[in-house]
Design an enzyme around this catalytic site. Structure first.
Site, PDB file in Angstrom:
ATOM      1  N   TYR A   1       2.296  32.498 -12.062  1.00  0.00           N
ATOM      2  CA  TYR A   1       3.440  32.300 -12.963  1.00  0.00           C
ATOM      3  C   TYR A   1       3.116  33.023 -14.265  1.00  0.00           C
ATOM      4  CZ  TYR A   1       6.711  30.138 -16.214  1.00  0.00           C
ATOM      5  OH  TYR A   1       7.672  29.936 -17.164  1.00  0.00           O
TER       6      TYR A   1
ATOM      7  N   GLU B   1      10.704  35.462 -17.798  1.00  0.00           N
ATOM      8  CA  GLU B   1       9.957  34.622 -16.856  1.00  0.00           C
ATOM      9  C   GLU B   1       9.808  35.332 -15.517  1.00  0.00           C
ATOM     10  OE1 GLU B   1      10.016  29.952 -16.050  1.00  0.00           O
ATOM     11  OE2 GLU B   1      11.763  30.948 -15.187  1.00  0.00           O
TER      12      GLU B   1
END
Length: 387
Positions: free
Chosen positions: A109, A197
Site C-alpha cells: 500500500y 493512493e
C-alpha cells in the site's frame, strides 16, 4: 475532485510511472474487443466509480479469455455497486476499465496526502497491499509507515531508503523505488493533488514495480490552474446539488439530516451546524452563500435546499458585513414566494442594515419566523421540525 482509476493512470503515464495497458469500455462488446487487443493471458475488468472496496463488492473480476471478459462486462456494466463508501444506495456502473494482468510477487500500500496536522505531505506505506488501509490501521497499526515530506525541500534520498527498508525490500531495488517515489511526489505537487493512493503497488516476479490500482483527488481550490484535469470531472459521479451549487459559486456539501442551512461564511456555517446538533437537530447540509450573494444567488440556494426531499425545515443565519441584510431579506422573500416554501423557515439576521432587513421579512406576509440569536434560531427550527 475525484478521478477515476483510468484517469489517474493516464496522468501517471505522462510522468513515466509504471502502469499497465488498458482500455475504458462502455459496452460488453468493447470489453471483449479490449481483451482481444491486450493480447494478455489474463485481463482484469474493473468497475469505474468513485468509491473504494470495488473488489469485495464484485466490481473487479479476472478474465482468462476475451469471451470471459465479455461475460464479466455484461455483469458489471449497469450493476449497482454497494461498498462501505457508497452507502446503501450504491453507485451505478456506467463504464469499466479493462487492463492487462501481471505476475505478482508482492503487494504494498502506498499513498501521498496533504497532512494538515503535521503541515507537510505525508507518505503512508504498508506491506499489507490490497487491504483497506482503515482495516490495517485498526488491526495492525504497527504495519503502517508514515514519512513526512517538507514541501520546501522536497522528497529526500534518505526518506526513500527508509521507506524501502521499512517495507522489507532489497536494497538492490533502491534506484527503481526512489525513481517511483520521486515521480509520484512530483505529480502530487504539480497537479495539486490532495490524495494519491496506490493499492496495491505491485512488485512483479520480474523484479519491477507496477501501479495496479490508483486513486487521485485534486484540490478543488486549485482547479482554476488545472484546467486539463477539470475537464475530467465526471458529472454522473457528482451529487446533482453539488454541481448546481458550483455553477452559482456556492459552497455546498450534502449531509444526512433534515434541517437545511443557508449561511454566509464557512466558520459561521460550521457553528450553525454545531448549534443545531446541540439542540437536538440534524443539519441536512453545509451551504455557504459567500460574502457577495445576490437575490438570484439566494433563490438558487433555496432551490438547492428544497431539492433535498429530507429537508423538513430551513434555517437562514446571516451576518451582514459586505453582504447587506436588506439584500438577503429581499432575496429570501422573493425565493420563498417563487418556490412556495412550505417547510418551517427561521431567519436570523445581524449586521449591516439589519433593521431594514427585518422589516422586509415582517412586511412580506410570509410564514417566516424571526430569531435574534443563534441559540434562539436553533431552538426555533429544531422545535418546528419536531412538531
Amino acid at each position: 475532485m475525484n478521478l477515476h482509476e483510468y484517469q489517474s493512470k493516464q496522468m501517471m503515464a505522462c510522468y513515466g510511472l509504471p502502469v499497465l495497458k488498458g482500455y475504458v469500455c462502455h459496452t460488453a462488446g468493447e470489453v471483449e474487443a479490449a481483451a482481444d487487443n491486450l493480447k494478455s493471458p489474463v485481463c482484469v475488468v474493473k468497475a469505474q466509480v468513485h468509491a473504494g472496496g470495488r473488489g469485495k463488492a464484485g466490481g473487479v473480476k479476472v478474465a482468462k479469455s476475451p469471451a470471459e471478459a465479455r461475460i464479466w462486462g455484461e455483469k458489471i456494466l449497469g450493476m449497482k455497486l454497494v461498498t462501505p463508501q457508497t452507502g446503501d444506495k450504491g453507485k451505478l456502473v456506467r463504464k469499466v476499465y479493462v487492463e492487462a494482468g501481471c505476475q505478482i510477487e508482492r503487494e504494498f500500500y502506498l499513498s501521498f496526502l496533504v497532512d494538515r496536522a503535521r503541515r507537510c505531505v505525508s507518505i503512508v506505506a504498508s506491506t499489507e497491499g490490497g487491504m483497506e488501509i482503515e482495516e490495517v490501521a485498526h488491526k495492525h497499526p504497527e504495519k503502517i509507515i508514515t514519512v513526512g515530506v517538507d514541501s520546501r525541500v522536497g522528497l529526500q534520498p534518505f526518506q526513500c531508503t527508509k521507506l524501502l527498508l521499512s517495507l522489507g525490500l532489497n536494497t538492490a531495488l533502491l534506484a527503481s523505488f526512489s525513481d517511483l517515489l520521486g515521480k509520484l511526489y512530483r505529480m502530487f505537487m504539480e497537479r495539486d493533488l490532495s490524495l494519491l493512493e496506490i493499492n496495491p503497488l505491485v512488485l512483479t516476479k520480474e523484479g519491477g514495480f507496477v501501479v495496479l490500482d490508483a486513486k487521485c483527488a485534486v484540490d478543488d481550490n486549485a482547479l482554476f490552474r488545472q484546467s486539463g484535469l477539470k475537464e475530467w470531472m465526471d458529472y454522473d459521479e457528482q451529487d446533482a446539488r453539488d454541481l448546481r451549487a458550483n455553477k452559482f459559486g456556492l459552497s455546498y456539501v450534502g449531509l444526512d439530516g433534515n434541517i437545511g442551512c443557508m449561511v454566509n461564511g464557512a466558520g459561521l456555517a460550521m457553528a450553525t451546524m454545531d448549534i443545531i446538533k446541540f439542540f437536538g437537530g440534524q443539519p441536512a447540509n453545509f451551504l455557504d452563500v459567500g460574502g457577495g450573494a445576490s437575490k438570484e444567488t439566494v433563490t438558487e440556494a433555496f432551490k438547492i435546499l428544497l431539492s433535498d426531499e429530507n429537508v423538513k425545515g430551513i434555517l437562514v443565519n446571516i451576518f451582514g458585513g459586505i453582504m447587506k441584510c436588506d439584500v438577503i431579506a429581499a432575496g429570501i422573500v422573493e425565493a420563498a414566494r417563487e418556490l412556495s416554501v412550505k417547510v418551517p423557515l427561521v431567519v436570523r439576521l445581524q449586521g449591516t442594515n439589519v433593521e431594514i432587513g427585518r422589516k422586509i421579512l415582517s412586511d412580506s406576509g410570509l410564514r417566516i419566523t424571526p430569531a435574534d440569536t443563534m441559540d434562539d434560531a436553533a431552538r426555533k427550527i429544531v422545535d418546528a421540525v419536531k412538531k
